[in-house]
Design a protein around this motif. Structure first.
Motif, PDB file in Angstrom:
ATOM      1  N   GLU A 199       8.424 -22.182  -8.083  1.00 28.97           N
ATOM      2  CA  GLU A 199       7.194 -22.975  -8.026  1.00 28.97           C
ATOM      3  C   GLU A 199       7.104 -23.837  -6.776  1.00 28.97           C
ATOM      4  N   GLU A 200       8.270 -24.158  -6.207  1.00 27.03           N
ATOM      5  CA  GLU A 200       8.300 -24.985  -4.995  1.00 27.03           C
ATOM      6  C   GLU A 200       8.325 -24.135  -3.727  1.00 27.03           C
ATOM      7  N   LEU A 201       8.006 -22.875  -3.860  1.00 27.90           N
ATOM      8  CA  LEU A 201       7.942 -21.934  -2.740  1.00 27.90           C
ATOM      9  C   LEU A 201       9.296 -21.659  -2.094  1.00 27.90           C
ATOM     10  N   ASN A 202      10.361 -21.813  -2.879  1.00 34.83           N
ATOM     11  CA  ASN A 202      11.670 -21.365  -2.398  1.00 34.83           C
ATOM     12  C   ASN A 202      11.806 -19.880  -2.695  1.00 34.83           C
ATOM     13  N   LEU A 203      12.242 -19.129  -1.691  1.00 28.27           N
ATOM     14  CA  LEU A 203      12.385 -17.683  -1.849  1.00 28.27           C
ATOM     15  C   LEU A 203      13.594 -17.367  -2.731  1.00 28.27           C
ATOM     16  N   ILE A 204      13.354 -16.582  -3.777  1.00 31.55           N
ATOM     17  CA  ILE A 204      14.454 -16.185  -4.667  1.00 31.55           C
ATOM     18  C   ILE A 204      14.992 -14.815  -4.246  1.00 31.55           C
ATOM     19  N   GLU A 205      14.091 -13.894  -4.003  1.00 32.85           N
ATOM     20  CA  GLU A 205      14.519 -12.573  -3.535  1.00 32.85           C
ATOM     21  C   GLU A 205      13.387 -11.911  -2.767  1.00 32.85           C
ATOM     22  N   LYS A 206      13.733 -11.164  -1.724  1.00 32.71           N
ATOM     23  CA  LYS A 206      12.718 -10.387  -1.001  1.00 32.71           C
ATOM     24  C   LYS A 206      13.236  -8.985  -0.753  1.00 32.71           C
ATOM     25  N   TRP A 207      12.308  -8.043  -0.676  1.00 36.19           N
ATOM     26  CA  TRP A 207      12.657  -6.656  -0.398  1.00 36.19           C
ATOM     27  C   TRP A 207      11.424  -5.934   0.111  1.00 36.19           C
ATOM     28  N   GLU A 208      11.603  -4.674   0.502  1.00 34.39           N
ATOM     29  CA  GLU A 208      10.473  -3.895   1.018  1.00 34.39           C
ATOM     30  C   GLU A 208      10.373  -2.571   0.297  1.00 34.39           C
ATOM     31  N   ILE A 209       9.138  -2.082   0.174  1.00 29.72           N
ATOM     32  CA  ILE A 209       8.951  -0.704  -0.298  1.00 29.72           C
ATOM     33  C   ILE A 209       8.028   0.010   0.692  1.00 29.72           C
ATOM     34  N   PRO A 210       8.139   1.334   0.807  1.00 31.77           N
ATOM     35  CA  PRO A 210       7.213   2.050   1.694  1.00 31.77           C
ATOM     36  C   PRO A 210       5.802   2.049   1.108  1.00 31.77           C
ATOM     37  N   THR A 211       4.800   2.071   1.975  1.00 33.72           N
ATOM     38  CA  THR A 211       3.406   2.124   1.523  1.00 33.72           C
ATOM     39  C   THR A 211       2.959   3.577   1.455  1.00 33.72           C
ATOM     40  N   ASP A 212       2.533   3.993   0.265  1.00 33.42           N
ATOM     41  CA  ASP A 212       2.046   5.365   0.067  1.00 33.42           C
ATOM     42  C   ASP A 212       0.525   5.356   0.228  1.00 33.42           C
ATOM     43  N   ILE A 213       0.058   5.774   1.414  1.00 31.94           N
ATOM     44  CA  ILE A 213      -1.387   5.710   1.658  1.00 31.94           C
ATOM     45  C   ILE A 213      -2.107   7.005   1.264  1.00 31.94           C
ATOM     46  N   SER A 214      -1.381   7.931   0.602  1.00 28.05           N
ATOM     47  CA  SER A 214      -2.032   9.188   0.213  1.00 28.05           C
ATOM     48  C   SER A 214      -3.127   8.916  -0.827  1.00 28.05           C
ATOM     49  N   GLU A 215      -4.016   9.872  -0.989  1.00 34.45           N
ATOM     50  CA  GLU A 215      -5.129   9.784  -1.957  1.00 34.45           C
ATOM     51  C   GLU A 215      -5.868   8.452  -1.838  1.00 34.45           C
ATOM     52  N   GLU A 216      -6.275   8.180  -0.598  1.00 37.53           N
ATOM     53  CA  GLU A 216      -7.046   6.966  -0.273  1.00 37.53           C
ATOM     54  C   GLU A 216      -6.359   5.684  -0.747  1.00 37.53           C
ATOM     55  N   GLY A 217      -5.051   5.657  -0.633  1.00 38.52           N
ATOM     56  CA  GLY A 217      -4.305   4.437  -0.933  1.00 38.52           C
ATOM     57  C   GLY A 217      -4.298   4.052  -2.398  1.00 38.52           C
ATOM     58  N   SER A 218      -4.613   5.022  -3.269  1.00 33.52           N
ATOM     59  CA  SER A 218      -4.805   4.679  -4.684  1.00 33.52           C
ATOM     60  C   SER A 218      -3.500   4.352  -5.417  1.00 33.52           C
ATOM     61  N   HIS A 219      -2.346   4.639  -4.798  1.00 34.17           N
ATOM     62  CA  HIS A 219      -1.067   4.351  -5.470  1.00 34.17           C
ATOM     63  C   HIS A 219      -0.484   2.993  -5.087  1.00 34.17           C
ATOM     64  N   ILE A 220      -1.043   2.370  -4.081  1.00 39.79           N
ATOM     65  CA  ILE A 220      -0.379   1.209  -3.479  1.00 39.79           C
ATOM     66  C   ILE A 220      -0.180   0.067  -4.470  1.00 39.79           C
ATOM     67  N   LEU A 221      -1.245  -0.335  -5.144  1.00 37.72           N
ATOM     68  CA  LEU A 221      -1.128  -1.485  -6.040  1.00 37.72           C
ATOM     69  C   LEU A 221      -0.206  -1.182  -7.216  1.00 37.72           C
ATOM     70  N   ALA A 222      -0.269   0.036  -7.728  1.00 41.39           N
ATOM     71  CA  ALA A 222       0.626   0.410  -8.834  1.00 41.39           C
ATOM     72  C   ALA A 222       2.088   0.392  -8.377  1.00 41.39           C
ATOM     73  N   ASP A 223       2.335   0.852  -7.152  1.00 40.53           N
ATOM     74  CA  ASP A 223       3.709   0.837  -6.626  1.00 40.53           C
ATOM     75  C   ASP A 223       4.228  -0.595  -6.491  1.00 40.53           C
ATOM     76  N   VAL A 224       3.365  -1.477  -5.996  1.00 40.20           N
ATOM     77  CA  VAL A 224       3.766  -2.891  -5.850  1.00 40.20           C
ATOM     78  C   VAL A 224       4.057  -3.482  -7.226  1.00 40.20           C
ATOM     79  N   HIS A 225       3.178  -3.193  -8.176  1.00 40.32           N
ATOM     80  CA  HIS A 225       3.362  -3.702  -9.535  1.00 40.32           C
ATOM     81  C   HIS A 225       4.673  -3.189 -10.140  1.00 40.32           C
ATOM     82  N   ASP A 226       4.911  -1.893 -10.017  1.00 40.10           N
ATOM     83  CA  ASP A 226       6.150  -1.307 -10.565  1.00 40.10           C
ATOM     84  C   ASP A 226       7.383  -1.950  -9.933  1.00 40.10           C
TER      85      ASP A 226
END
Ligand SMILES: [Zn+2]
Length: 321
Positions: A21-48
């Motif tokens: 809540e105080e904006l201290n970073l607990i963990e960070k990581w990266e995932i690749p962005t899947d822009i196929s099918e007009e980017g329709s998977h991106i938000l679901a991938d982030v959520h997962d």
């Protein structure tokens, strides 16, 4: 645990972070962005990907304090709508905030990537939490964000803080991507420096840049490198870019009177060499009282700025005080 979910979504990768809540970073990581099918998977991938951390970090996505998303395209901040995005292969309007909220059950806030990067630097980076901060990102274009009273300026339709499109070249020599001519970005970005070198190359026939100008292979890095070794055309171009930046900054300074101008982006790697030149012109153009207590600083958070800014948006707008 009360956590903030933050994502800086880019064309090739998404930078994800979990903050307290105080904006201290607990963990960070990266995932690749899947822009196929007009980017329709991106938000679901982030959520997962957020879901995949629930057990180890002991939180539930739907019970989080909220999700902040930075998107690499024009965003209607009030509605959380992305208005087309070439980098994500998305055409037309996308209701990003609504879609992510429905997927995750978490309150969601969305802004464009330049704005969240500016807010990240203001809150946790070079701005040291100062309430009046302007970030200028010098890359292919000139991006940025204006923070006043501790909040990003969005304006009526989201054009507030579009620093790159301040008119500074009154001769309108170069076409801007926005449709008009004379924008700061046509004379001060990486592209802008190349524009200027091409325009003035006939005046400096002995420049080491001449061949690249003729071949159309000139880069801003080559210009800055040549300027540092005293090439007259390159020096002239960097001086001009600095003068135009200083003109735009002096105009901004009488609107929000910033305590910090923060420079980021590839061109800003020229560092003090560039900012000293900017300051030379700025000192002659600035409304004198606005020069007091104003600092020029270099961005500190690098690629993490957007993630920090997305988390800051959640703290500012979604957490009930
Ligand atoms: Zn423009």
């Amino acid at each position: 645990m009360n956590v903030i979910l933050a994502a800086d979504i880019g064309g090739t990768s998404c930078k994800l972070g979990i903050f307290d809540e105080e904006l201290n970073l607990i963990e960070k990581w990266e995932i690749p962005t899947d822009i196929s099918e007009e980017g329709s998977h991106i938000l679901a991938d982030v959520h997962d990907s957020f879901r995949s951390k629930e057990e180890s970090l002991n939180f539930k996505v739907e019970e989080s304090l909220g999700a902040g998303l930075g998107m690499p395209g024009p965003v209607d901040f009030e509605k959380g709508i992305l208005n087309g995005c070439i980098n994500l292969n998305m055409k037309g309007k996308r209701s990003i905030a609504t879609t992510f909220r429905e997927l995750s059950g978490a309150a969601t806030i969305v802004d464009n990537d330049a704005n969240v990067a500016a807010l990240g630097e203001q809150s946790r980076g070079a701005g040291h939490g100062h309430s009046e901060v302007v970030m200028i990102t010098l890359g292919t274009g000139v991006g940025g964000g204006v923070i006043s009273g501790g909040r990003l300026i969005h304006g009526t339709g989201g054009s507030g803080g579009e620093i790159g499109h301040i008119t500074v070249d009154f001769d309108g020599r170069f076409q801007c991507n926005c449709g008009k001519k004379g924008c700061l970005e046509t004379v001060a970005s990486a592209t802008g420096m190349v524009n200027l070198a091409g325009y003035h190359s006939d005046d400096y026939e002995n420049s080491v840049l001449s061949a690249a100008v003729k071949e159309g292979t000139l880069t801003s890095k080559a210009i800055v490198d040549a300027a540092m070794t005293g090439d007259p055309l390159a020096e002239f171009v960097v001086e001009e870019a600095a003068r135009y930046l200083a003109a735009a900054m002096s105009n901004i300074s009488v609107i929000t009177n910033p305590g910090y101008f923060i420079f980021g982006g590839g061109v800003s790697r020229a560092g003090r060499y560039l900012t000293d030149k900017i300051k030379k012109y700025y000192d002659t153009l600035i409304f004198p009282p606005a020069a007091d207590d104003m600092e020029i600083a270099m961005a500190e958070l690098g690629n993490d700025a957007g993630m920090y800014g997305a988390a800051t948006l959640v703290k500012q707008y979604l957490i009930k005080k």
